[in-house]
Design a protein around this motif. Structure first.
Motif, mmCIF file in Angstrom:
data_model
loop_
_atom_site.group_PDB
_atom_site.id
_atom_site.type_symbol
_atom_site.label_atom_id
_atom_site.label_comp_id
_atom_site.label_asym_id
_atom_site.label_seq_id
_atom_site.Cartn_x
_atom_site.Cartn_y
_atom_site.Cartn_z
ATOM 1 N N UNK A 174 0.812 -1.211 0.000
ATOM 2 C CA UNK A 174 0.000 0.000 0.000
ATOM 3 C C UNK A 174 0.842 1.256 0.000
ATOM 4 N N UNK A 175 1.975 1.225 0.676
ATOM 5 C CA UNK A 175 2.812 2.422 0.811
ATOM 6 C C UNK A 175 3.431 2.904 -0.500
ATOM 7 N N UNK A 176 3.835 2.032 -1.433
ATOM 8 C CA UNK A 176 4.365 2.551 -2.703
ATOM 9 C C UNK A 176 3.379 3.419 -3.474
ATOM 10 N N UNK A 181 1.567 8.957 -5.810
ATOM 11 C CA UNK A 181 0.771 10.164 -5.597
ATOM 12 C C UNK A 181 1.638 11.412 -5.445
ATOM 13 N N UNK A 182 2.803 11.255 -4.792
ATOM 14 C CA UNK A 182 3.600 12.424 -4.412
ATOM 15 C C UNK A 182 4.733 12.760 -5.378
ATOM 16 N N UNK A 244 11.243 8.314 -0.180
ATOM 17 C CA UNK A 244 10.676 9.457 -0.907
ATOM 18 C C UNK A 244 11.703 10.578 -1.025
ATOM 19 N N UNK A 245 12.345 10.873 0.087
ATOM 20 C CA UNK A 245 13.363 11.930 0.083
ATOM 21 C C UNK A 245 14.548 11.541 -0.792
ATOM 22 N N UNK A 246 14.961 10.289 -0.702
ATOM 23 C CA UNK A 246 16.122 9.814 -1.454
ATOM 24 C C UNK A 246 15.865 9.852 -2.957
ATOM 25 N N UNK A 247 14.711 9.323 -3.386
ATOM 26 C CA UNK A 247 14.406 9.295 -4.817
ATOM 27 C C UNK A 247 14.139 10.702 -5.367
ATOM 28 N N UNK A 254 10.086 8.897 -9.553
ATOM 29 C CA UNK A 254 10.148 7.452 -9.333
ATOM 30 C C UNK A 254 10.060 6.709 -10.657
ATOM 31 N N UNK A 255 10.526 5.466 -10.628
ATOM 32 C CA UNK A 255 10.354 4.533 -11.734
ATOM 33 C C UNK A 255 9.678 3.281 -11.187
ATOM 34 N N UNK A 256 9.373 2.343 -12.065
ATOM 35 C CA UNK A 256 8.788 1.093 -11.594
ATOM 36 C C UNK A 256 9.713 0.355 -10.654
ATOM 37 N N UNK A 257 11.009 0.424 -10.923
ATOM 38 C CA UNK A 257 11.983 -0.217 -10.034
ATOM 39 C C UNK A 257 11.968 0.413 -8.645
ATOM 40 N N UNK A 258 11.723 1.714 -8.580
ATOM 41 C CA UNK A 258 11.637 2.394 -7.277
ATOM 42 C C UNK A 258 10.453 1.876 -6.473
#
Length: 278
Positions: A174-176, A181-182, A244-247, A254-258
């Protein structure tokens, strides 16, 4: 309700190896919009995957000799079950992100490396360490003696880890969606594995996703105290915030891998938080 079921089955078809074929596939149907809407049921995939992992753990815990190493063996095979059921979808994302961000500080070069299907040194190390952490934490949870309110020792000490497996797989999926969204999608939408997720998830989709999570937590509270689940969720949310901060800093999106990486890290963080609280 019909659309709910169709979107869920489409998510099962996309995120697992469970075959949705023949007349059932025709009934489910397909469209880019449906595939995008099915992302809201990502946590629902955890019901199946986590359930399979918990069943494998419980079965081996009951069949194998009762020794100090039994939870370790059961944890290893339950992890094998989840990797087989998902095709290593999220583990592959973790390896790609580790290779890309570990191999270059340049954003464009990192994204290019992440598209390479080959696994490099950073990806191999990330996979090994992630699997070690997961199996070790599950073995630790499986060795915790469950003591009911009566004060008598439980006949089966694996309920903790079974509940943790089931809930952890749901919450970590759920968290990804919060990341979707962000953050903006920065992958190549023409070839990316996350093409159906490139558009931001709707508020209604998030409501559906977190309804899966809240229902799972409510059921898990039968085996685990609310404080244990709360601490586990806090650890997962903290892991999400860090990613979130790192990416955002390294990739500006983000990407799908993220997303696969986020699922893996948040799942491990959930087990860690649960172990700390216990």
């Amino acid at each position: 309700m019909v659309q709910f079921i169709r979107h869920y089955l489409l998510a099962v078809q996309f995120f697992t190896r469970i075959p949705i074929t023949g007349r059932l596939a025709e009934w489910v149907g397909y469209s880019p919009g449906m595939l995008r809407a099915s992302a809201a049921h990502f946590p629902g995939i955890g019901v199946v995957v986590g359930g399979a992992a918990a069943a494998m753990f419980a079965l081996l815990q009951l069949l194998l000799p009762d020794t100090a190493f039994t939870p370790l063996v059961a944890a290893a095979f339950s992890t094998v079950a989840t990797v087989w059921l998902t095709g290593g979808f999220h583990e592959d994302g973790l390896a790609d992100v580790a290779d890309g961000l570990g191999g270059s500080y340049d954003r464009e070069r990192a994204l290019e490396i992440m598209k390479d299907s080959r696994v490099g040194a950073f990806g191999a190390m990330a996979l090994v360490l992630a699997l070690l952490c997961k199996v070790a934490l599950l073995a630790l949870l499986g060795s915790v003696e469950a003591v009911p309110d009566t004060g008598e020792a439980s006949t089966f000490s694996g309920w903790y880890v079974c509940a943790a497996l089931w809930t952890g797989h749901i919450v970590s999926r759920g968290l990804p969606l919060v990341m979707i969204r962000l953050l903006p999608h920065v992958g190549d939408t023409a070839t990316s594995k996350s093409k159906p997720l490139a558009d931001q998830i709707s508020a209604g989709g998030l409501v559906i996703a977190f309804s899966w999570c809240f229902c799972a937590l409510a059921l898990a509270s039968i085996a685990l105290d609310a404080i244990n689940l709360t601490v586990a969720c806090i650890f997962s949310v903290l892991a999400l915030m860090g990613l979130l901060r790192f990416f955002r800093r390294r990739l500006q999106g983000f990407t799908g891998d993220c997303l696969g990486t986020t699922q893996q890290v948040c799942e491990i963080a959930f087990y860690l938080g649960l172990a700390v609280s216990l």
